[in-house]
Design a protein around this motif. Structure first.
Motif, PDB file in Angstrom:
ATOM      1  N   THR A  11       0.970   5.717  16.147  1.00  0.00           N
ATOM      2  CA  THR A  11       1.762   6.368  15.113  1.00  0.00           C
ATOM      3  C   THR A  11       2.324   7.629  15.732  1.00  0.00           C
ATOM      4  O   THR A  11       1.714   8.213  16.614  1.00  0.00           O
ATOM      5  CB  THR A  11       0.938   6.722  13.857  1.00  0.00           C
ATOM      6  N   CYS A  39       5.372   0.209   7.275  1.00  0.00           N
ATOM      7  CA  CYS A  39       4.508   0.580   6.157  1.00  0.00           C
ATOM      8  C   CYS A  39       3.854  -0.680   5.600  1.00  0.00           C
ATOM      9  O   CYS A  39       4.526  -1.681   5.341  1.00  0.00           O
ATOM     10  CB  CYS A  39       5.340   1.286   5.076  1.00  0.00           C
ATOM     11  N   LEU A  49       3.766   7.047  10.207  1.00  0.00           N
ATOM     12  CA  LEU A  49       2.974   6.542   9.084  1.00  0.00           C
ATOM     13  C   LEU A  49       1.795   7.473   8.846  1.00  0.00           C
ATOM     14  O   LEU A  49       1.396   8.225   9.726  1.00  0.00           O
ATOM     15  CB  LEU A  49       2.467   5.130   9.385  1.00  0.00           C
ATOM     16  N   ASP A  72      -2.142   1.958   6.846  1.00  0.00           N
ATOM     17  CA  ASP A  72      -1.079   2.809   7.372  1.00  0.00           C
ATOM     18  C   ASP A  72       0.171   2.621   6.520  1.00  0.00           C
ATOM     19  O   ASP A  72       0.753   1.532   6.494  1.00  0.00           O
ATOM     20  CB  ASP A  72      -0.794   2.471   8.836  1.00  0.00           C
ATOM     21  N   CYS A  74       3.823   4.668   4.675  1.00  0.00           N
ATOM     22  CA  CYS A  74       4.797   5.750   4.833  1.00  0.00           C
ATOM     23  C   CYS A  74       4.445   6.907   3.895  1.00  0.00           C
ATOM     24  O   CYS A  74       3.691   6.755   2.939  1.00  0.00           O
ATOM     25  CB  CYS A  74       6.213   5.242   4.571  1.00  0.00           C
TER      26      CYS A  74
END
Length: 129
Positions: A11, A39, A49, A72, A74
């Protein structure tokens, strides 16, 4: 050597450009950047994320338990979840990805947010349940 991981491995805190083919191959040997940065709730490809604890840390920390599994998602989905639901409701009722996806309030938000540009900061509204 290592088992295959179903979760995103990387990420990023800010958008990155992977223009160099060798760099891209070294970091992402068999996966595209869109798959890594997707996402889990709205399925939008994102530059970064956030980890959402399916059982809020507040609940596990009090009981001296290990933190719960994370998904994970957004920033927009994460903020919408916490604007709609308090931690008690999340821990008791919405503690899996499937339950979150099937919640009518979140379904309405997700269907709307899927149409939004990924670089736009989404304003969230909600009333805690």
């Amino acid at each position: 050597m290592f088992g295959k991981c179903d979760r995103p491995l990387l990420t990023f805190s800010k958008p990155i450009a992977l223009n160099d083919a060798k760099l891209k191959e070294a970091i992402l040997p068999s996966t595209s950047i869109e798959e890594i940065m997707q996402c889990e709730l709205c399925d939008r490809p994102m530059a970064a994320l956030t980890a959402h604890h399916l059982i809020p840390k507040q609940n596990t920390k009090r009981k001296n338990e290990d933190p719960s599994q994370t998904i994970d998602i957004c920033s927009a989905c994460h903020r919408q979840i916490h604007s709609l639901f308090d931690n008690k409701h999340l821990a008791q009722e919405l503690n899996t990805l499937e339950k979150l996806k099937n919640d009518p309030q979140l379904q309405k938000f997700v269907s709307w947010v899927k149409k939004q540009k990924t670089d736009k900061r989404i304003q969230v509204h909600g009333k805690k349940a």
